[in-house]
Design an enzyme around this catalytic site. Structure first.
Site, PDB file in Angstrom:
ATOM      1  N   GLY A 123      -9.414   5.140  -5.579  1.00  0.00           N
ATOM      2  CA  GLY A 123      -8.117   4.485  -5.769  1.00  0.00           C
ATOM      3  C   GLY A 123      -7.029   5.012  -4.842  1.00  0.00           C
ATOM      4  O   GLY A 123      -7.262   5.261  -3.655  1.00  0.00           O
ATOM      5  N   VAL A 124      -5.836   5.179  -5.393  1.00  0.00           N
ATOM      6  CA  VAL A 124      -4.682   5.664  -4.626  1.00  0.00           C
ATOM      7  C   VAL A 124      -4.988   7.044  -4.031  1.00  0.00           C
ATOM      8  O   VAL A 124      -4.668   7.329  -2.869  1.00  0.00           O
ATOM      9  CB  VAL A 124      -3.443   5.795  -5.546  1.00  0.00           C
ATOM     10  CG1 VAL A 124      -2.280   6.413  -4.817  1.00  0.00           C
ATOM     11  CG2 VAL A 124      -3.038   4.443  -6.088  1.00  0.00           C
ATOM     12  N   ASP A 125      -5.587   7.900  -4.835  1.00  0.00           N
ATOM     13  CA  ASP A 125      -5.917   9.267  -4.425  1.00  0.00           C
ATOM     14  C   ASP A 125      -6.786   9.243  -3.153  1.00  0.00           C
ATOM     15  O   ASP A 125      -6.504   9.950  -2.166  1.00  0.00           O
ATOM     16  CB  ASP A 125      -6.675   9.920  -5.592  1.00  0.00           C
ATOM     17  CG  ASP A 125      -6.685  11.428  -5.553  1.00  0.00           C
ATOM     18  OD1 ASP A 125      -6.029  12.002  -4.664  1.00  0.00           O
ATOM     19  OD2 ASP A 125      -7.360  12.030  -6.411  1.00  0.00           O
ATOM     20  N   ASP A 146       0.869  -1.184   0.000  1.00  0.00           N
ATOM     21  CA  ASP A 146       0.000   0.000   0.000  1.00  0.00           C
ATOM     22  C   ASP A 146       0.904   1.233   0.000  1.00  0.00           C
ATOM     23  O   ASP A 146       1.766   1.370   0.873  1.00  0.00           O
ATOM     24  CB  ASP A 146      -0.855  -0.057   1.269  1.00  0.00           C
ATOM     25  CG  ASP A 146      -1.820   1.100   1.377  1.00  0.00           C
ATOM     26  OD1 ASP A 146      -1.604   2.150   0.736  1.00  0.00           O
ATOM     27  OD2 ASP A 146      -2.788   0.951   2.132  1.00  0.00           O
ATOM     28  N   ILE A 147       0.709   2.106  -0.944  1.00  0.00           N
ATOM     29  CA  ILE A 147       1.606   3.257  -1.066  1.00  0.00           C
ATOM     30  C   ILE A 147       1.534   4.181   0.151  1.00  0.00           C
ATOM     31  O   ILE A 147       2.514   4.837   0.493  1.00  0.00           O
ATOM     32  CB  ILE A 147       1.361   4.030  -2.392  1.00  0.00           C
ATOM     33  CG1 ILE A 147       2.552   4.929  -2.691  1.00  0.00           C
ATOM     34  CG2 ILE A 147       0.066   4.838  -2.337  1.00  0.00           C
ATOM     35  CD1 ILE A 147       2.909   5.041  -4.116  1.00  0.00           C
ATOM     36  N   THR A 157      -3.415   2.816 -14.196  1.00  0.00           N
ATOM     37  CA  THR A 157      -3.842   1.425 -14.431  1.00  0.00           C
ATOM     38  C   THR A 157      -5.075   1.011 -13.633  1.00  0.00           C
ATOM     39  O   THR A 157      -5.445  -0.156 -13.627  1.00  0.00           O
ATOM     40  CB  THR A 157      -2.703   0.426 -14.134  1.00  0.00           C
ATOM     41  OG1 THR A 157      -2.405   0.485 -12.724  1.00  0.00           O
ATOM     42  CG2 THR A 157      -1.450   0.743 -14.920  1.00  0.00           C
ATOM     43  N   GLY A 158      -5.712   1.967 -12.969  1.00  0.00           N
ATOM     44  CA  GLY A 158      -6.948   1.674 -12.236  1.00  0.00           C
ATOM     45  C   GLY A 158      -8.115   2.335 -12.954  1.00  0.00           C
ATOM     46  O   GLY A 158      -8.492   1.948 -14.065  1.00  0.00           O
ATOM     47  N   ASN A 202      -6.361  13.488 -10.052  1.00  0.00           N
ATOM     48  CA  ASN A 202      -7.032  14.027 -11.249  1.00  0.00           C
ATOM     49  C   ASN A 202      -6.799  15.533 -11.232  1.00  0.00           C
ATOM     50  O   ASN A 202      -6.348  16.083 -10.223  1.00  0.00           O
ATOM     51  CB  ASN A 202      -8.512  13.649 -11.278  1.00  0.00           C
ATOM     52  CG  ASN A 202      -9.264  14.211 -10.097  1.00  0.00           C
ATOM     53  OD1 ASN A 202      -9.397  15.428  -9.949  1.00  0.00           O
ATOM     54  ND2 ASN A 202      -9.712  13.338  -9.207  1.00  0.00           N
TER      55      ASN A 202
HETATM   56  N1  AR6 Z   1      -1.375   1.571  -2.939  1.00  0.00           N
HETATM   57  C1  AR6 Z   1      -0.798   1.200  -4.096  1.00  0.00           C
HETATM   58  N2  AR6 Z   1      -1.505   1.003  -5.246  1.00  0.00           N
HETATM   59  C2  AR6 Z   1      -2.847   1.187  -5.192  1.00  0.00           C
HETATM   60  C3  AR6 Z   1      -3.524   1.583  -4.002  1.00  0.00           C
HETATM   61  C4  AR6 Z   1      -2.726   1.778  -2.837  1.00  0.00           C
HETATM   62  N3  AR6 Z   1      -3.262   2.149  -1.670  1.00  0.00           N
HETATM   63  N4  AR6 Z   1      -4.862   1.682  -4.291  1.00  0.00           N
HETATM   64  C5  AR6 Z   1      -5.010   1.362  -5.609  1.00  0.00           C
HETATM   65  N5  AR6 Z   1      -3.809   1.052  -6.148  1.00  0.00           N
HETATM   66  P1  AR6 Z   1      -6.017   4.444  -9.516  1.00  0.00           P
HETATM   67  P2  AR6 Z   1      -5.603   5.976 -12.009  1.00  0.00           P
HETATM   68  C6  AR6 Z   1      -3.481   0.696  -7.556  1.00  0.00           C
HETATM   69  O1  AR6 Z   1      -7.411   4.148  -9.916  1.00  0.00           O
HETATM   70  O2  AR6 Z   1      -5.901   4.783 -12.835  1.00  0.00           O
HETATM   71  C7  AR6 Z   1      -8.846   8.589  -8.789  1.00  0.00           C
HETATM   72  O3  AR6 Z   1     -10.224   8.751  -8.609  1.00  0.00           O
HETATM   73  C8  AR6 Z   1      -4.599   0.251  -8.447  1.00  0.00           C
HETATM   74  O4  AR6 Z   1      -4.823  -1.135  -8.298  1.00  0.00           O
HETATM   75  O5  AR6 Z   1      -5.764   4.854  -8.131  1.00  0.00           O
HETATM   76  O6  AR6 Z   1      -4.436   6.839 -12.385  1.00  0.00           O
HETATM   77  C9  AR6 Z   1      -8.169   9.904  -9.154  1.00  0.00           C
HETATM   78  O7  AR6 Z   1      -8.737  10.985  -8.466  1.00  0.00           O
HETATM   79  C10 AR6 Z   1      -4.054   0.608  -9.826  1.00  0.00           C
HETATM   80  O8  AR6 Z   1      -3.194  -0.436 -10.317  1.00  0.00           O
HETATM   81  O9  AR6 Z   1      -5.379   5.634 -10.450  1.00  0.00           O
HETATM   82  C11 AR6 Z   1      -8.387   9.984 -10.622  1.00  0.00           C
HETATM   83  O10 AR6 Z   1      -9.677  10.484 -10.916  1.00  0.00           O
HETATM   84  C12 AR6 Z   1      -3.172   1.823  -9.580  1.00  0.00           C
HETATM   85  O11 AR6 Z   1      -2.994   1.883  -8.175  1.00  0.00           O
HETATM   86  C13 AR6 Z   1      -8.302   8.541 -11.082  1.00  0.00           C
HETATM   87  O12 AR6 Z   1      -8.644   7.769  -9.932  1.00  0.00           O
HETATM   88  C14 AR6 Z   1      -3.752   3.141 -10.075  1.00  0.00           C
HETATM   89  O13 AR6 Z   1      -5.162   3.158  -9.893  1.00  0.00           O
HETATM   90  C15 AR6 Z   1      -6.900   8.165 -11.484  1.00  0.00           C
HETATM   91  O14 AR6 Z   1      -6.915   6.865 -12.018  1.00  0.00           O
END
Ligand code: AR6
Length: 171
Positions: free
Chosen positions: A31-33, A9-10, A122-123, A23
């Protein structure tokens, strides 16, 4: 500069800076955000609000990066970057690579020695993992070769075993 991979987990990483897959609103999301703002507390969004009011009235452009405090997280800074939404009709990999390069440039300017990245795009933004991993690895390697950075470690933090395996293959 070492490039390392961990599964995890980041928000738990003890590094100087973690990168947020944000975003352009900088006002949070899923997600991460979502995880970063949930664990980091209100200080981060407060700084994001100020950045919106001062430098980024119409939002942080795709491919760019900006730093804030990391609030209650173990890191010192969060570097927010905006990945492109994946498109089957247009090659947006240069914008995705720019997220990595610009984040590393910001990290260097802060004096960070260790930086952790999630698999940007990638999410929710829909990049297939192999493509997202290839762009990530090429961008970080290319940047390190050109910039002769003072960074010591760039760490990719992958949430699950599948993503870890794909990054391992790309490396
Ligand atoms: N630690 C590490 N990796 C993670 C975590 C975590 N805690 N949570 C998810 N991932 P995403 P995007 C992975 O969707 O595609 C948000 O709403 C996840 O499995 O977080 O760039 C923003 O506000 C995936 O492989 O980011 C934007 O609107 C990766 O992190 C939008 O999502 C990225 O997934 C950005 O989408």
């Amino acid at each position: 500069m070492d490039i390392t991979l961990v599964r995890g987990d980041i928000t738990r990483q003890r590094v100087d800076a973690i990168v947020n897959a944000a975003n352009s609103s900088l006002m949070g999301g899923g997600g991460v955000d979502g995880a970063i703002h949930r664990h980091g507390g209100p200080e981060i969004i407060e700084e994001c609000r100020k950045l919106r009011a001062s430098r980024y009235g119409s939002g942080l452009p795709t491919g760019q990066a900006v730093a804030t405090t990391a609030g209650r997280l173990p890191a010192r800074w969060v570097i927010h970057t905006v990945g492109p939404v994946h498109s089957p009709f247009e090659d947006r990999s240069e914008l995705l690579a720019s997220c990595y390069r610009e984040s590393l440039r910001v990290a260097e300017s802060l004096g960070a020695e260790t930086v952790a990245f999630p698999a940007i795009g990638t999410g929710i933004f829909g990049w297939p993992l192999p493509e997202g991993a290839r762009v990530a690895v090429e961008a970080v390697r290319g940047w390190a070769a050109e910039a002769s950075p003072s960074l010591v470690e760039v760490r990719f933090v992958l949430f699950d075993a599948g993503a870890y395996g794909v990054f391992e293959a790309a490396l």
